[in-house]
Each structure stands twice: as structure tokens, then as C-alpha cells.
Design an enzyme around this catalytic site. Structure first.
Site, short mmCIF file in Angstrom:
data_model
loop_
_atom_site.label_atom_id
_atom_site.label_comp_id
_atom_site.label_asym_id
_atom_site.label_seq_id
_atom_site.Cartn_x
_atom_site.Cartn_y
_atom_site.Cartn_z
N SER A 60 -10.30 1.06 3.39
CA SER A 60 -9.67 0.82 4.70
C SER A 60 -9.08 2.11 5.24
O SER A 60 -8.40 2.85 4.53
CB SER A 60 -8.54 -0.21 4.56
OG SER A 60 -9.09 -1.43 4.12
N ARG A 85 0.83 -1.22 0.00
CA ARG A 85 0.00 0.00 0.00
C ARG A 85 0.86 1.26 0.00
O ARG A 85 0.57 2.23 0.71
CB ARG A 85 -0.96 0.03 1.21
CG ARG A 85 -1.87 -1.15 1.30
CD ARG A 85 -2.85 -1.26 0.13
NE ARG A 85 -3.53 -2.53 0.21
CZ ARG A 85 -3.08 -3.63 -0.41
NH1 ARG A 85 -2.01 -3.62 -1.18
NH2 ARG A 85 -3.72 -4.77 -0.29
N GLU A 130 -4.09 4.37 6.04
CA GLU A 130 -3.93 3.97 4.64
C GLU A 130 -4.50 5.05 3.73
O GLU A 130 -4.03 5.24 2.61
CB GLU A 130 -4.67 2.64 4.42
CG GLU A 130 -4.57 2.11 3.01
CD GLU A 130 -5.03 0.66 2.89
OE1 GLU A 130 -4.63 -0.18 3.72
OE2 GLU A 130 -5.78 0.37 1.95
C1 LIG Z 1 -15.60 0.53 -0.75
C2 LIG Z 1 -14.12 0.67 -0.97
C3 LIG Z 1 -13.33 -0.46 -1.01
C4 LIG Z 1 -11.95 -0.34 -1.21
N1 LIG Z 1 -11.20 -1.49 -1.24
C5 LIG Z 1 -9.88 -1.39 -1.47
C6 LIG Z 1 -9.07 -2.57 -1.54
O1 LIG Z 1 -9.53 -3.69 -1.41
N2 LIG Z 1 -7.75 -2.43 -1.78
C7 LIG Z 1 -7.18 -1.20 -1.94
O2 LIG Z 1 -5.97 -1.14 -2.18
N3 LIG Z 1 -7.90 -0.07 -1.86
C8 LIG Z 1 -9.24 -0.13 -1.64
N4 LIG Z 1 -9.99 1.00 -1.57
C9 LIG Z 1 -9.33 2.32 -1.63
C10 LIG Z 1 -9.24 2.92 -3.03
O3 LIG Z 1 -10.29 2.47 -3.87
C11 LIG Z 1 -7.90 2.62 -3.69
O4 LIG Z 1 -6.83 3.11 -2.94
C12 LIG Z 1 -7.80 3.21 -5.11
O5 LIG Z 1 -6.62 2.73 -5.70
C13 LIG Z 1 -7.78 4.74 -5.12
O6 LIG Z 1 -7.90 5.17 -6.44
P1 LIG Z 1 -8.55 6.57 -6.83
O7 LIG Z 1 -8.44 6.71 -8.30
O8 LIG Z 1 -9.90 6.71 -6.25
O9 LIG Z 1 -7.53 7.56 -6.14
P2 LIG Z 1 -7.86 8.83 -5.25
O10 LIG Z 1 -8.55 8.41 -4.01
O11 LIG Z 1 -8.53 9.87 -6.08
O12 LIG Z 1 -6.40 9.32 -4.89
C14 LIG Z 1 -5.58 8.54 -4.03
C15 LIG Z 1 -4.15 9.08 -4.10
O13 LIG Z 1 -3.63 8.84 -5.39
C16 LIG Z 1 -3.21 10.05 -6.00
N5 LIG Z 1 -3.50 9.93 -7.43
C17 LIG Z 1 -4.64 9.50 -8.01
N6 LIG Z 1 -4.51 9.47 -9.35
C18 LIG Z 1 -3.26 9.92 -9.62
C19 LIG Z 1 -2.52 10.12 -10.82
N7 LIG Z 1 -3.02 9.87 -12.03
N8 LIG Z 1 -1.25 10.60 -10.72
C20 LIG Z 1 -0.71 10.88 -9.51
N9 LIG Z 1 -1.37 10.71 -8.34
C21 LIG Z 1 -2.62 10.22 -8.40
C22 LIG Z 1 -4.01 11.15 -5.29
O14 LIG Z 1 -3.32 12.39 -5.34
C23 LIG Z 1 -4.08 10.60 -3.88
O15 LIG Z 1 -2.91 10.89 -3.15
C24 LIG Z 1 -11.36 0.92 -1.37
C25 LIG Z 1 -12.18 2.07 -1.34
C26 LIG Z 1 -13.54 1.95 -1.14
C27 LIG Z 1 -14.38 3.19 -1.13
#
Ligand SMILES: Cc1cc2nc3c(=O)[nH]c(=O)nc-3n(C[C@H](O)[C@H](O)[C@H](O)COP(=O)(O)OP(=O)(O)OC[C@H]3O[C@@H](n4cnc5c(N)ncnc54)[C@H](O)[C@@H]3O)c2cc1C
Length: 281
Positions: A200, A151, A271
Site C-alpha cells: 500500500s 502501521r 505508508e
Molecule cells: C504485494 C505486497 C503486499 C503487501 N501487503 C501488506 C499488508 O497487507 N500489510 C502490511 O502491513 N504491509 C504490506 N506490505 C508491505 C510490506 O510487506 C510490510 O510493510 C513488511 O512488514 C515490510 O517488511 P520488510 O522486511 O520488507 O521491510 P523493509 O521494506 O525492508 O523495511 C521497511 C522499514 O523497516 C525497517 N526495518 C526492516 N527491518 C528492520 C530491522 N530488523 N530493524 C530495524 N528496522 C528495520 C527499514 O529500515 C524500513 O524503514 C505489502 C508489500 C507488498 C509488496
């Protein structure tokens, strides 16, 4: 000033100094040349944005930066592409190995940022390289150069992930479909999938108890502060129970950390990613 609460799955957070949408590598490079602090967001599914907002140019990627191309066992996906769409394309092409991402409701960029993973899989296992732009230039980085571990990556705001090349393996689409169905059912059983959360809250500590089990044993299930509550279903999730603010979620996190420290001598590490002037206590 654009309010970011619309762009986070928890539904909290204040305005960005400026929000820009970028649809190509050239557009991102031009925006980076403005010299402002830059943060990129995906689907906001792992994000707590400060209530007072973010003094940065916040980028959202679309267009060519959300496009997906399959070439042999390689999938090239724009960083703005949703995992679910990439998984769908991979399945249609008979390529497996990305099923772990079926219940990670984010983008490819967000997945690389924190090496998202579930059920034994993670981005580090499938990523060949990622195209990353900074104010100083654009280039491809390998998982080792990105520092992917549990992570975690070494990426910092100002580095924009533009595209990823994934290496998958031939697998019958029906097999992929069955695996995804099984993983989604397991997820639904254990986690609050129909609530506004950010996934998480804490990383699992090096302890026989997971973060969720530890916080449950601390009696925190259902604990509420303001509009945020610790999920009654899974204690490592915080739900928006109505009108939550980021400060409510942060107060719950501080309480959870305090209890884990007092009862188990464990320092829980969050996380969820924090954006804006947030100081974790
Ligand atoms: C119901 C639920 C279940 C989940 N289950 C899991 C799981 O099982 N495993 C897990 O790992 N995560 C899980 N997550 C957390 C989340 O979905 C992941 O961490 C996911 O990868 C975040 O992606 P995002 O595009 O929404 O990023 P965001 O939340 O929009 O951003 C997260 C971080 O990434 C950076 N970022 C995003 N895109 C870019 C880019 N293109 N370039 C540079 N930086 C960037 C942002 O600045 C920020 O710091 C869950 C979330 C929810 C709501």
C-alpha cells in the site's frame, strides 16, 4: 558502493554508502560501534530508496538473526526471518494467530517497524517483546515501549530489531492452512500480486473511502509517470511498469495526494518507508 535496487521489491533505489550482512547479535553490536548512520533493511517490500542513494551503513540480517525457535506457545524469530517462514514453522507446531501475515512479503523486523497487519491482525497483537540494539546497548522492548499503533512504531534508524518473541495460540494445522488459503485468494482477487510493488502506498484516511477507492474515484488507475504506474487493479499500489525510478513513484504519489486534496479535502499520508534524501511534496 552497493546498489539497493536489488534489495527492494519495486526494484528502484541507488547505492548505500556501505552494505553489511550481520549474522549475530555481536556482529550487529560491533557494526553499530563504528559510529556511522545505520539503517536496517528486510526484504525491501515497504521501501522507497532515493535514486541518489543512502549515506548510511545499511544492514541486512541473516544467520542466527533469521533463526526460528518454537517453545510452547512462544515463537522466537530472528528479525531477518521472512514472515512466510515463521508462519510455516508456527503452523507445523500447531500455533495460530500469525495467519494475517501470510500475504505480507517482509521480515519480522520490517513487520515490527511499521506494525504490519492485514485482515484484522497485526504484529502488536502477537508480539510479546522485541530485542533491539542501538549504539548505546541492547535490550528488550514491549509493544507499548515500541509505540506500536496503526502501521506505526516509534523505531528510528540506528535502532536495529534483532529478535522477536511472539505469543500464539494452539490451532490445528489444517485450520491454519485453510485460513491462509482463503486470505491469499482474497488478496489475489483484489491486488496486483504478480507485479513489482511495495504494498500500500498510502495509509487509509479517516474517510468513508479507503485510499484505494479514493484514488480510483480520482481517475488514477493506470496513470503512468516514467516507468511507474498506478496499478490498474488497485489504485493504492504503484507498479514498476519497466525501468521505473524512485523519482517516478514519488511523482505519482505527489499527483495522488494533490488530487485527493482537491477532490476530497483529504491529506493522504504515505505508508511506504522512505530511505535516503527524499522530500515528499
Ligand atoms: C504485494 C505486497 C503486499 C503487501 N501487503 C501488506 C499488508 O497487507 N500489510 C502490511 O502491513 N504491509 C504490506 N506490505 C508491505 C510490506 O510487506 C510490510 O510493510 C513488511 O512488514 C515490510 O517488511 P520488510 O522486511 O520488507 O521491510 P523493509 O521494506 O525492508 O523495511 C521497511 C522499514 O523497516 C525497517 N526495518 C526492516 N527491518 C528492520 C530491522 N530488523 N530493524 C530495524 N528496522 C528495520 C527499514 O529500515 C524500513 O524503514 C505489502 C508489500 C507488498 C509488496
Amino acid at each position: 558502493m552497493t546498489d539497493l535496487s536489488r534489495y527492494t521489491t519495486l526494484g528502484t533505489g541507488g547505492p548505500a554508502r556501505e552494505l553489511a550482512r550481520a549474522a549475530s547479535v555481536a556482529e550487529v553490536e560491533e557494526l553499530l560501534r563504528r559510529g556511522l548512520p545505520v539503517a536496517t533493511i528486510g526484504l525491501g517490500s515497504n521501501l522507497l530508496v532515493a535514486d541518489e542513494g543512502v549515506d548510511a551503513l545499511v544492514l541486512k540480517l541473516g544467520g542466527a538473526l533469521a533463526a526460528i525457535e518454537v517453545d510452547g506457545d512462544r515463537v522466537r524469530a530472528g528479525a531477518g526471518a521472512a514472515n512466510a517462514v515463521v508462519l510455516h514453522r508456527a503452523r507445523a507446531a500447531g500455533l495460530g494467530g500469525f495467519e494475517f501475515a501470510c500475504a505480507i512479503p517482509g521480515t519480522i523486523g520490517g513487520g515490527i517497524w511499521m506494525n504490519g497487519g492485514a485482515y484484522g491482525g497485526d504484529f502488536a497483537q502477537v508480539l510479546v517483546r522485541a530485542l533491539v540494539a542501538t549504539a548505546d546497548g541492547t535490550g528488550w522492548l514491549t509493544p507499548a515501549e515500541l509505540g506500536l499503533s496503526y502501521r506505526h512504531s516509534n523505531l528510528e534508524h540506528g535502532q536495529v530489531v534483532l529478535q522477536a518473541e511472539l505469543r500464539l495460540e494452539p490451532r490445528p494445522p489444517d485450520e491454519i492452512k485453510a485460513r491462509v488459503r482463503e486470505l491469499n485468494a482474497r488478496r489475489k482477487e483484489a491486488q496486483p500480486t504478480n507485479r513489482r510493488t511495495f504494498g500500500s502506498v498510502f495509509k487509509n484516511p479517516e474517510h468513508e473511502l479507503s485510499a484505494g477507492r479514493m484514488l480510483e474515484a480520482c481517475g488514477l488507475k493506470g496513470h503512468r509517470i516514467g516507468g511507474a504506474q498506478i496499478s490498474p487493479k488497485h489504485a493504492n499500489f504503484i507498479e514498476n511498469a519497466g525501468g521505473a525510478r524512485t523519482e517516478d513513484a514519488l511523482a505519482l504519489m505527489a499527483e495522488a495526494r494533490r488530487r485527493a486534496r482537491e477532490q476530497y479535502g483529504v491529506e493522504l499520508v504515505h505508508e511506504v518507508e522512505l530511505l535516503g534524501p527524499i522530500h515528499v511534496t
